[in-house]
Design a protein around this motif. Structure first.
Motif, PDB file in Angstrom:
ATOM      1  N   LEU A 251      55.493  18.010  66.673  1.00  0.00           N
ATOM      2  CA  LEU A 251      54.464  17.025  66.985  1.00  0.00           C
ATOM      3  C   LEU A 251      54.578  16.484  68.404  1.00  0.00           C
ATOM      4  O   LEU A 251      53.622  15.924  68.941  1.00  0.00           O
ATOM      5  CB  LEU A 251      54.540  15.860  65.989  1.00  0.00           C
ATOM      6  N   LEU A 252      55.755  16.640  69.018  1.00  0.00           N
ATOM      7  CA  LEU A 252      55.992  16.083  70.341  1.00  0.00           C
ATOM      8  C   LEU A 252      55.589  17.078  71.429  1.00  0.00           C
ATOM      9  O   LEU A 252      55.671  18.286  71.228  1.00  0.00           O
ATOM     10  CB  LEU A 252      57.474  15.717  70.492  1.00  0.00           C
ATOM     11  N   PRO A 253      55.188  16.602  72.599  1.00  0.00           N
ATOM     12  CA  PRO A 253      54.784  17.505  73.690  1.00  0.00           C
ATOM     13  C   PRO A 253      55.986  18.073  74.439  1.00  0.00           C
ATOM     14  O   PRO A 253      57.078  17.486  74.420  1.00  0.00           O
ATOM     15  CB  PRO A 253      53.954  16.597  74.606  1.00  0.00           C
ATOM     16  N   GLU A 254      55.790  19.215  75.074  1.00  0.00           N
ATOM     17  CA  GLU A 254      56.831  19.816  75.901  1.00  0.00           C
ATOM     18  C   GLU A 254      57.021  18.997  77.172  1.00  0.00           C
ATOM     19  O   GLU A 254      56.080  18.377  77.678  1.00  0.00           O
ATOM     20  CB  GLU A 254      56.425  21.255  76.244  1.00  0.00           C
TER      21      GLU A 254
ATOM     22  N   GLN B   9      49.467   8.808  78.377  1.00  0.00           N
ATOM     23  CA  GLN B   9      48.668   9.990  78.680  1.00  0.00           C
ATOM     24  C   GLN B   9      49.467  11.289  78.626  1.00  0.00           C
ATOM     25  O   GLN B   9      48.881  12.366  78.656  1.00  0.00           O
ATOM     26  CB  GLN B   9      48.052   9.843  80.085  1.00  0.00           C
ATOM     27  N   PHE B  10      50.780  11.190  78.525  1.00  0.00           N
ATOM     28  CA  PHE B  10      51.627  12.379  78.582  1.00  0.00           C
ATOM     29  C   PHE B  10      51.406  13.265  77.357  1.00  0.00           C
ATOM     30  O   PHE B  10      51.484  12.803  76.216  1.00  0.00           O
ATOM     31  CB  PHE B  10      53.107  11.974  78.658  1.00  0.00           C
ATOM     32  N   GLY B  11      51.117  14.525  77.587  1.00  0.00           N
ATOM     33  CA  GLY B  11      50.950  15.476  76.491  1.00  0.00           C
ATOM     34  C   GLY B  11      49.596  15.446  75.821  1.00  0.00           C
ATOM     35  O   GLY B  11      49.420  16.072  74.768  1.00  0.00           O
ATOM     36  N   VAL B  12      48.623  14.758  76.409  1.00  0.00           N
ATOM     37  CA  VAL B  12      47.288  14.702  75.815  1.00  0.00           C
ATOM     38  C   VAL B  12      46.659  16.100  75.811  1.00  0.00           C
ATOM     39  O   VAL B  12      46.654  16.788  76.822  1.00  0.00           O
ATOM     40  CB  VAL B  12      46.382  13.722  76.592  1.00  0.00           C
ATOM     41  N   GLY B  13      46.145  16.501  74.665  1.00  0.00           N
ATOM     42  CA  GLY B  13      45.498  17.796  74.546  1.00  0.00           C
ATOM     43  C   GLY B  13      46.435  18.961  74.319  1.00  0.00           C
ATOM     44  O   GLY B  13      45.978  20.107  74.223  1.00  0.00           O
ATOM     45  N   GLU B  14      47.717  18.720  74.225  1.00  0.00           N
ATOM     46  CA  GLU B  14      48.680  19.807  74.010  1.00  0.00           C
ATOM     47  C   GLU B  14      48.820  20.105  72.521  1.00  0.00           C
ATOM     48  O   GLU B  14      48.987  19.194  71.712  1.00  0.00           O
ATOM     49  CB  GLU B  14      50.045  19.429  74.597  1.00  0.00           C
ATOM     50  N   GLY B  15      48.760  21.374  72.160  1.00  0.00           N
ATOM     51  CA  GLY B  15      48.888  21.779  70.775  1.00  0.00           C
ATOM     52  C   GLY B  15      50.336  21.856  70.319  1.00  0.00           C
ATOM     53  O   GLY B  15      51.265  21.858  71.139  1.00  0.00           O
ATOM     54  N   MET B  16      50.526  21.958  69.007  1.00  0.00           N
ATOM     55  CA  MET B  16      51.872  21.986  68.448  1.00  0.00           C
ATOM     56  C   MET B  16      52.649  23.216  68.882  1.00  0.00           C
ATOM     57  O   MET B  16      53.870  23.151  69.075  1.00  0.00           O
ATOM     58  CB  MET B  16      51.805  21.937  66.911  1.00  0.00           C
ATOM     59  N   PHE B  17      51.966  24.343  69.047  1.00  0.00           N
ATOM     60  CA  PHE B  17      52.653  25.598  69.325  1.00  0.00           C
ATOM     61  C   PHE B  17      52.368  26.130  70.729  1.00  0.00           C
ATOM     62  O   PHE B  17      52.607  27.305  71.003  1.00  0.00           O
ATOM     63  CB  PHE B  17      52.256  26.650  68.280  1.00  0.00           C
ATOM     64  N   ASP B  18      51.881  25.251  71.609  1.00  0.00           N
ATOM     65  CA  ASP B  18      51.628  25.679  72.980  1.00  0.00           C
ATOM     66  C   ASP B  18      52.922  26.056  73.704  1.00  0.00           C
ATOM     67  O   ASP B  18      52.898  26.830  74.666  1.00  0.00           O
ATOM     68  CB  ASP B  18      50.924  24.564  73.768  1.00  0.00           C
ATOM     69  N   PHE B  19      54.053  25.509  73.260  1.00  0.00           N
ATOM     70  CA  PHE B  19      55.321  25.796  73.922  1.00  0.00           C
ATOM     71  C   PHE B  19      55.771  27.236  73.715  1.00  0.00           C
ATOM     72  O   PHE B  19      56.693  27.714  74.394  1.00  0.00           O
ATOM     73  CB  PHE B  19      56.413  24.847  73.408  1.00  0.00           C
TER      74      PHE B  19
END
Length: 314
Positions: free
Chosen positions: A261-264, A279-289
């Protein structure tokens, strides 16, 4: 007692050896203090940085501070309660605190599991200690190559699987091979060591600089408070040999879900103010990493190419 206390006493020397965070000083509007630290760091690293570069840095910090005034009350230093008033950052803080608690409980429980394996607990403690240096090296390499989030998710998930395998072996076989048990325990111990270091690194980068020390202090206390559950988890083996391993596996699954759930944070400009954290990680998906790491570029920063070249190590 004396030998175990001696390394702790060495930590007091850190106050004189380690510089205060320049980024944190900037959040306190102590730009002169930040520049003073950076000048000492540049001198120690034998890097030639002109006064004009530092003056540009001062103007940049002053400009950033002025642009933040309309969004945050600069007369009042932000704290933990201020962070909890923001929707997205509050969610991140809560998840970070839960992560600290779960990892601490799992680490302490697995560290106590040295009896009933078939070998001396002193030997088991020694073998556990031998896994620490390589785990730190593996963690550093994984974070450098694949990122913080991948390192934490993979280490937690694999540790949970090996812990479940340990519980399964205890359940299926009455006469278990000692070598197999020790191998599974050491692998799990190695994994939880990587996960603990990755948690510290990942969570530190997620929290904005202005409230980082407060939130991490609360997380450490929360983890220490939750660690009282460790002996009770270990005591479950009196009712079921696989009881502790099963419960730890479930905790690792919850931990993996929270990590997703947390952003990279790798190769990204880390949050400094509460606004940045929101604003950090806005729009980032769970598996984008999971995307290829080499395709990601570092966020742009306001610095000349000449200045960046001077500050980069050879």
């Amino acid at each position: 007692m004396m030998w175990t206390a001696f390394p702790s006493l060495l930590v007091t020397s850190f106050y004189f050896l380690i510089h205060e965070s320049a980024q944190w000083l900037i959040t306190r509007n102590d730009i002169d203090g930040a520049i003073s630290r950076l000048q000492r760091v540049a001198k120690f690293n034998k890097r030639e940085v002109s006064e004009m570069d530092f003056e540009d840095f001062r103007k940049h910090c002053s400009k950033s501070s002025e642009s933040t005034k309309s969004k945050e009350d600069t007369h009042k230093l932000p704290g933990l309660l201020d962070a909890l008033k923001t929707p997205r950052l509050r969610k991140t803080v809560i998840e970070v605190l839960i992560l600290f608690m779960i990892i601490t409980v799992c680490y302490n429980t697995m560290a106590r599991n040295v009896e009933g394996v078939g070998i001396s607990p002193f030997i088991m403690f020694t073998l556990n200690a031998l896994t620490l240096p390589p785990s730190g090296l593996v963690q550093a390499q994984l974070q450098e190559r694949f990122g913080r989030k991948f390192t934490l998710v993979s280490s937690v998930l694999l540790t949970g699987l090996f812990t479940a395998a340990y519980g399964t072996v205890l359940t299926i076989w009455k006469q278990v091979n000692v070598t197999l048990l020790v191998a599974l325990l050491l692998t799990s111990r190695f994994g939880i060591s990587v996960a603990t270091g990755a948690t510290m690194q990942f969570c530190t980068e997620l929290i904005p600089t202005c409230v980082r020390s407060q939130i991490l202090a609360v997380g450490t206390i929360a983890g220490a408070a939750a660690s009282f559950l460790s002996p009770y988890i270990q005591y479950l083996d009196t009712y079921s040999k696989a009881g502790p391993a099963t419960l730890l596996f479930l905790l690792f699954i919850v931990c993996t879900w929270l990590c997703l759930l947390l952003p990279e944070t790798s190769n990204k400009k880390l949050p400094i103010s509460l606004v940045d954290g929101e604003q950090f990680g806005v729009g980032e998906g769970m598996f984008d990493f999971l995307r290829k790491r080499r395709s990601n570029k570092v966020d742009k920063v306001d610095a000349s190419a000449e200045t960046q070249e001077k500050l980069m190590p050879e």
